[in-house]
Design a protein around this motif. Structure first.
Motif, mmCIF file in Angstrom:
data_model
loop_
_atom_site.group_PDB
_atom_site.id
_atom_site.type_symbol
_atom_site.label_atom_id
_atom_site.label_comp_id
_atom_site.label_asym_id
_atom_site.label_seq_id
_atom_site.Cartn_x
_atom_site.Cartn_y
_atom_site.Cartn_z
ATOM 1 N N TYR A 33 3.007 -0.927 2.153
ATOM 2 C CA TYR A 33 1.622 -0.755 1.688
ATOM 3 C C TYR A 33 0.692 -2.266 2.458
ATOM 4 O O TYR A 33 1.573 -2.762 3.140
ATOM 5 C CB TYR A 33 1.858 -1.422 -0.216
ATOM 6 N N PHE B 193 1.311 0.671 -4.639
ATOM 7 C CA PHE B 193 2.716 0.150 -4.561
ATOM 8 C C PHE B 193 3.345 -0.089 -5.678
ATOM 9 O O PHE B 193 3.850 -0.167 -6.133
ATOM 10 C CB PHE B 193 3.228 -0.945 -3.375
ATOM 11 N N CYS C 61 -1.860 -2.406 -2.301
ATOM 12 C CA CYS C 61 -0.381 -3.298 -2.667
ATOM 13 C C CYS C 61 -0.450 -3.060 -4.353
ATOM 14 O O CYS C 61 0.573 -3.106 -4.952
ATOM 15 C CB CYS C 61 -0.829 -4.348 -2.668
#
Length: 254
Positions: free
Chosen positions: A187, A175, A172
């Motif tokens: 992600y 991303f 995450c």
């Protein structure tokens, strides 16, 4: 009028409805297993292929004739070289449903004895997409991103020709910091238990805002200049853009 009642009366004569003793169960299991194995041996590769039972094709090839089964480190599909551990987008036969995402775990082929044609397959470990999760967790709609996918422990064999292209899967944080991303970039931060229909590591995810939801990198947040906590604009009744150049203090710090 005559009425017949079922009663628990001990009868010396054995009934065909009496439950069998546990001593008779192992032989029965063995006979059933032998029948299943015999049925698999007699089943043709062609019929298994038509039924899309690819795992059974692999099992049958490995057990019956190792010469017709072969494994590879890479395979060329749609002009691209794919290797084990590559993340890929897989075509969904239903045009009304999103394509799938998976990681290649094994690449193999089976030579069909009657036609001498190769059945090329890949074993993939699946990821679940947002639309698949929301069926079971509709309240997660507000924090699951469009490009978020969820790892699973489920794997299957697929036909190699159903692979469309490679894709990229990041965490995450990565991303969020990507300068350029497209629809082939996903992600992943959570694992999904397919059997029990739940997240397995939700307690590892930090929650944000008054609504206490996981971070959604596709939404805009505002940070309190005092406590450094992040909030959705909607949750604190703010209009996006109105605090670009001035200090913001949340309700707790104000």
């Amino acid at each position: 009028m005559s009425v017949m009642h079922w009663t628990n009366v001990n009868n010396e004569s054995p009934s065909k409805f009496n439950r069998q003793s546990s001593e008779t169960l192992p032989p029965i299991r063995k006979r059933i297993q032998k029948r299943t194995e015999k049925s698999l041996k007699e089943t043709t590769f062609k019929s298994l292929y038509k039924q899309n039972k690819l795992a059974e094709i692999v099992k049958k090839a490995q057990e019956n004739n190792e010469e017709i089964y072969e494994e590879y480190d890479e395979i060329k599909i749609q002009g691209s070289i794919l290797k084990i551990n590559d993340n890929v987008i897989i075509k969904n036969g239903d045009h009304n449903v999103e394509d799938y995402v998976g990681t290649i775990q094994k690449i193999c082929s089976v030579l069909e004895p009657q036609t001498n044609k190769l059945i090329c397959m890949c074993q993939v470990q699946w990821f679940m997409k947002k639309s698949e999760i929301l069926i079971h967790k509709p309240r997660a709609r507000c924090w699951i991103g469009t490009q978020e996918i969820f790892s699973t422990k489920k794997n299957d064999f697929i036909l190699a020709q159903t692979i469309i292209q490679k894709c990229k899967i990041v965490d995450c944080d990565e991303f969020v910091n990507l300068e350029n991303s497209d629809l082939t970039t996903y992600y992943n931060r959570l694992e999904w238990d397919v059997e029990n229909k739940k997240f397995t590591n939700m307690n590892e995810i930090q929650l944000y805002c008054l609504c206490q939801q996981p971070w959604n990198p596709e939404l805009n947040y505002i940070q309190c200049d005092k406590c450094q906590k992040w909030y959705h604009f909607e949750c604190v009744n703010l209009i996006e853009g109105c605090y670009d150049d001035k200090e913001y203090n949340c309700g707790y710090c104000n």
